[in-house]
Scaffold this motif. Sequence first.
Motif: not given
Length: 238
Positions: A33-38, A147-149, A183-188, A227-237
Amino acid sequence: MKKIGIAIMALCISTLSFAENNLYYNILEFQESVSINVPNDTMHITLNMETQHKNRQTASQITTQKLNQVYEKLKKNKKFTVELGNRSVYPQYDDKQKNIISWRDSVSLHVNSKEFEDLSNLISDVSAQATLERVWFSLSTDKRNQAVDKASEQVLDTLRQRADFLSRKLGFSSYQLVKVNMNSHFSGGNMYANDVAEMYAVRQSAPVAAAAPRMKVSSDMSGEQSISQTANVIVQMK
Protein backbone atom coordinates in the motif's frame (compact mmCIF):
# COMPACT_ATOMS: atom_id res chain seq x y z
CA MET A 1 -23.14 -32.48 -37.85
CA LYS A 2 -25.08 -32.42 -34.62
CA LYS A 3 -22.90 -35.18 -33.08
CA ILE A 4 -19.69 -33.28 -33.97
CA GLY A 5 -21.04 -30.13 -32.34
CA ILE A 6 -21.83 -32.00 -29.15
CA ALA A 7 -18.38 -33.60 -29.12
CA ILE A 8 -16.64 -30.23 -29.51
CA MET A 9 -18.74 -28.72 -26.72
CA ALA A 10 -17.90 -31.60 -24.40
CA LEU A 11 -14.21 -31.18 -25.14
CA CYS A 12 -14.36 -27.45 -24.32
CA ILE A 13 -16.11 -28.09 -21.02
CA SER A 14 -13.59 -30.77 -20.12
CA THR A 15 -10.66 -28.48 -20.92
CA LEU A 16 -12.08 -25.60 -18.86
CA SER A 17 -12.74 -27.91 -15.95
CA PHE A 18 -9.17 -29.15 -16.06
CA ALA A 19 -7.80 -25.60 -16.13
CA GLU A 20 -9.92 -24.53 -13.18
CA ASN A 21 -8.83 -27.51 -11.11
CA ASN A 22 -5.16 -27.19 -12.04
CA LEU A 23 -3.11 -26.95 -8.84
CA TYR A 24 -0.62 -24.14 -8.28
CA TYR A 25 2.48 -24.72 -6.17
CA ASN A 26 4.84 -22.27 -4.46
CA ILE A 27 2.12 -19.64 -4.28
CA LEU A 28 2.66 -16.50 -2.20
CA GLU A 29 0.06 -13.85 -1.40
CA PHE A 30 0.90 -10.41 0.00
CA GLN A 31 -0.27 -6.82 0.02
CA GLU A 32 1.41 -3.47 -0.61
CA SER A 33 0.00 0.00 0.00
CA VAL A 34 1.14 3.53 -0.83
CA SER A 35 -0.38 6.86 0.27
CA ILE A 36 0.23 10.31 -1.15
CA ASN A 37 -1.16 13.68 -0.04
CA VAL A 38 -2.53 16.03 -2.70
CA PRO A 39 -3.51 19.69 -2.07
CA ASN A 40 -7.06 20.62 -3.06
CA ASP A 41 -6.89 22.68 -6.24
CA THR A 42 -10.48 23.94 -6.61
CA MET A 43 -12.16 26.64 -4.52
CA HIS A 44 -15.95 26.77 -4.18
CA ILE A 45 -18.09 29.59 -2.82
CA THR A 46 -21.80 30.11 -2.30
CA LEU A 47 -23.08 33.67 -2.65
CA ASN A 48 -26.47 34.78 -1.40
CA MET A 49 -28.48 37.75 -2.68
CA GLU A 50 -31.35 38.73 -0.43
CA THR A 51 -33.91 41.53 -0.10
CA GLN A 52 -36.53 42.26 2.53
CA HIS A 53 -39.37 44.59 1.61
CA LYS A 54 -42.98 45.11 2.62
CA ASN A 55 -44.02 44.55 -1.00
CA ARG A 56 -43.42 41.06 -2.32
CA GLN A 57 -42.96 42.08 -5.94
CA THR A 58 -40.53 44.83 -5.03
CA ALA A 59 -38.45 42.40 -2.95
CA SER A 60 -38.22 40.03 -5.92
CA GLN A 61 -37.32 42.81 -8.33
CA ILE A 62 -34.47 44.07 -6.16
CA THR A 63 -33.10 40.56 -5.62
CA THR A 64 -33.22 39.91 -9.37
CA GLN A 65 -31.38 43.15 -9.96
CA LYS A 66 -28.64 42.11 -7.53
CA LEU A 67 -28.41 38.71 -9.20
CA ASN A 68 -27.99 40.29 -12.64
CA GLN A 69 -25.27 42.60 -11.35
CA VAL A 70 -23.34 39.66 -9.91
CA TYR A 71 -23.76 37.73 -13.17
CA GLU A 72 -22.26 40.64 -15.10
CA LYS A 73 -19.14 40.49 -12.94
CA LEU A 74 -18.94 36.73 -13.22
CA LYS A 75 -19.02 36.84 -17.02
CA LYS A 76 -15.77 38.81 -17.06
CA ASN A 77 -13.79 35.75 -15.96
CA LYS A 78 -14.03 32.63 -18.15
CA LYS A 79 -12.33 30.52 -15.47
CA PHE A 80 -15.38 30.69 -13.21
CA THR A 81 -17.92 27.86 -13.24
CA VAL A 82 -21.32 29.14 -12.14
CA GLU A 83 -24.44 27.29 -11.04
CA LEU A 84 -27.70 28.87 -9.94
CA GLY A 85 -28.82 27.69 -6.53
CA ASN A 86 -32.17 27.86 -4.77
CA ARG A 87 -34.51 30.82 -4.83
CA SER A 88 -37.13 31.35 -2.15
CA VAL A 89 -39.70 33.94 -1.11
CA TYR A 90 -41.28 33.81 2.30
CA PRO A 91 -43.20 36.22 4.55
CA GLN A 92 -42.08 37.92 7.75
CA TYR A 93 -44.74 38.14 10.46
CA ASP A 94 -45.30 40.48 13.36
CA ASP A 95 -44.68 39.54 16.97
CA LYS A 96 -48.06 37.84 17.19
CA GLN A 97 -47.32 35.78 14.07
CA LYS A 98 -50.62 36.88 12.52
CA ASN A 99 -49.95 39.73 10.11
CA ILE A 100 -47.38 39.82 7.32
CA ILE A 101 -45.14 42.85 7.72
CA SER A 102 -42.64 42.16 4.92
CA TRP A 103 -41.34 39.66 2.38
CA ARG A 104 -37.88 38.18 2.14
CA ASP A 105 -36.64 37.13 -1.31
CA SER A 106 -33.31 35.32 -1.63
CA VAL A 107 -31.34 33.45 -4.28
CA SER A 108 -27.97 31.69 -4.15
CA LEU A 109 -25.15 31.18 -6.64
CA HIS A 110 -22.46 28.50 -6.53
CA VAL A 111 -19.15 29.50 -8.09
CA ASN A 112 -15.92 27.50 -8.35
CA SER A 113 -12.52 28.05 -9.88
CA LYS A 114 -8.92 26.90 -9.66
CA GLU A 115 -7.89 30.55 -9.51
CA PHE A 116 -8.09 31.23 -5.79
CA GLU A 117 -7.02 34.87 -6.09
CA ASP A 118 -9.62 35.65 -8.75
CA LEU A 119 -12.36 34.10 -6.66
CA SER A 120 -11.16 36.02 -3.60
CA ASN A 121 -11.38 39.26 -5.57
CA LEU A 122 -14.87 38.36 -6.74
CA ILE A 123 -16.10 38.03 -3.15
CA SER A 124 -14.95 41.60 -2.49
CA ASP A 125 -16.26 42.89 -5.82
CA VAL A 126 -19.82 41.67 -5.18
CA SER A 127 -19.99 42.54 -1.48
CA ALA A 128 -22.52 45.29 -2.22
CA GLN A 129 -24.90 42.81 -3.84
CA ALA A 130 -24.19 39.48 -2.17
CA THR A 131 -23.00 37.92 1.05
CA LEU A 132 -20.70 34.92 1.31
CA GLU A 133 -22.50 31.92 2.77
CA ARG A 134 -19.71 29.37 2.71
CA VAL A 135 -16.33 28.43 1.25
CA TRP A 136 -14.98 24.96 0.56
CA PHE A 137 -12.21 23.27 -1.38
CA SER A 138 -12.00 20.08 -3.40
CA LEU A 139 -9.78 18.09 -5.73
CA SER A 140 -10.50 18.39 -9.45
CA THR A 141 -11.08 15.23 -11.50
CA ASP A 142 -7.85 15.71 -13.47
CA LYS A 143 -5.77 16.21 -10.34
CA ARG A 144 -7.39 13.21 -8.67
CA ASN A 145 -6.72 10.95 -11.68
CA GLN A 146 -3.10 12.10 -11.82
CA ALA A 147 -2.70 11.31 -8.13
CA VAL A 148 -4.20 7.84 -8.58
CA ASP A 149 -1.81 7.15 -11.47
CA LYS A 150 1.13 8.30 -9.38
CA ALA A 151 0.10 6.17 -6.39
CA SER A 152 -0.48 3.17 -8.68
CA GLU A 153 2.98 3.51 -10.17
CA GLN A 154 4.56 3.71 -6.74
CA VAL A 155 2.68 0.74 -5.33
CA LEU A 156 3.54 -1.42 -8.35
CA ASP A 157 7.23 -0.53 -7.99
CA THR A 158 7.05 -1.46 -4.30
CA LEU A 159 5.24 -4.68 -5.19
CA ARG A 160 7.94 -5.66 -7.68
CA GLN A 161 10.72 -4.95 -5.19
CA ARG A 162 8.98 -6.97 -2.49
CA ALA A 163 8.37 -9.91 -4.84
CA ASP A 164 12.06 -9.87 -5.92
CA PHE A 165 13.18 -9.84 -2.30
CA LEU A 166 10.83 -12.61 -1.18
CA SER A 167 11.68 -14.91 -4.11
CA ARG A 168 15.40 -14.65 -3.33
CA LYS A 169 14.88 -15.19 0.39
CA LEU A 170 12.77 -18.26 -0.28
CA GLY A 171 15.42 -19.72 -2.56
CA PHE A 172 13.75 -19.17 -5.93
CA SER A 173 15.30 -17.60 -8.98
CA SER A 174 12.21 -15.95 -10.39
CA TYR A 175 8.44 -15.60 -10.10
CA GLN A 176 5.37 -14.85 -12.17
CA LEU A 177 2.31 -12.79 -11.30
CA VAL A 178 -0.87 -14.84 -10.96
CA LYS A 179 -3.27 -12.10 -9.88
CA VAL A 180 -3.11 -8.40 -8.92
CA ASN A 181 -6.08 -6.58 -7.41
CA MET A 182 -5.83 -2.77 -7.14
CA ASN A 183 -7.98 -0.64 -4.82
CA SER A 184 -8.01 3.13 -4.31
CA HIS A 185 -9.12 4.91 -1.16
CA PHE A 186 -9.60 8.64 -0.61
CA SER A 187 -9.70 10.43 2.71
CA GLY A 188 -10.00 14.08 3.58
CA GLY A 189 -12.85 14.82 1.18
CA ASN A 190 -14.03 18.37 0.59
CA MET A 191 -12.70 20.84 3.12
CA TYR A 192 -15.21 23.37 4.44
CA ALA A 193 -13.42 26.55 5.40
CA ASN A 194 -15.81 28.08 7.92
CA ASP A 195 -13.04 30.29 9.27
CA VAL A 196 -12.56 31.85 5.82
CA ALA A 197 -16.28 32.57 5.49
CA GLU A 198 -16.32 34.11 8.97
CA MET A 199 -13.39 36.39 8.15
CA TYR A 200 -15.17 37.63 5.04
CA ALA A 201 -18.38 38.14 7.02
CA VAL A 202 -16.56 40.39 9.49
CA ARG A 203 -15.06 42.40 6.66
CA GLN A 204 -18.40 42.79 4.88
CA SER A 205 -20.07 44.08 8.02
CA ALA A 206 -17.39 46.72 8.58
CA PRO A 207 -17.86 50.30 7.27
CA VAL A 208 -16.49 50.77 3.75
CA ALA A 209 -14.28 53.65 4.86
CA ALA A 210 -12.59 51.45 7.44
CA ALA A 211 -12.20 48.44 5.18
CA ALA A 212 -8.77 46.85 5.16
CA PRO A 213 -7.00 45.61 1.99
CA ARG A 214 -8.65 42.68 0.26
CA MET A 215 -8.14 39.33 1.90
CA LYS A 216 -6.57 36.69 -0.33
CA VAL A 217 -7.29 32.99 -0.04
CA SER A 218 -4.07 31.04 -0.55
CA SER A 219 -3.43 27.37 -1.24
CA ASP A 220 -2.39 26.99 2.42
CA MET A 221 -6.06 27.35 3.36
CA SER A 222 -7.29 24.71 0.90
CA GLY A 223 -6.30 21.59 2.82
CA GLU A 224 -5.43 18.32 1.15
CA GLN A 225 -6.67 14.82 0.43
CA SER A 226 -4.90 11.54 1.06
CA ILE A 227 -5.01 8.99 -1.75
CA SER A 228 -4.11 5.42 -0.86
CA GLN A 229 -3.52 2.74 -3.47
CA THR A 230 -3.44 -0.87 -2.31
CA ALA A 231 -2.32 -3.86 -4.36
CA ASN A 232 -3.27 -7.39 -3.31
CA VAL A 233 -1.05 -9.78 -5.27
CA ILE A 234 -0.66 -13.52 -5.82
CA VAL A 235 2.67 -14.70 -7.24
CA GLN A 236 4.03 -18.12 -8.11
CA MET A 237 7.66 -18.75 -7.33
CA LYS A 238 9.83 -20.54 -9.87
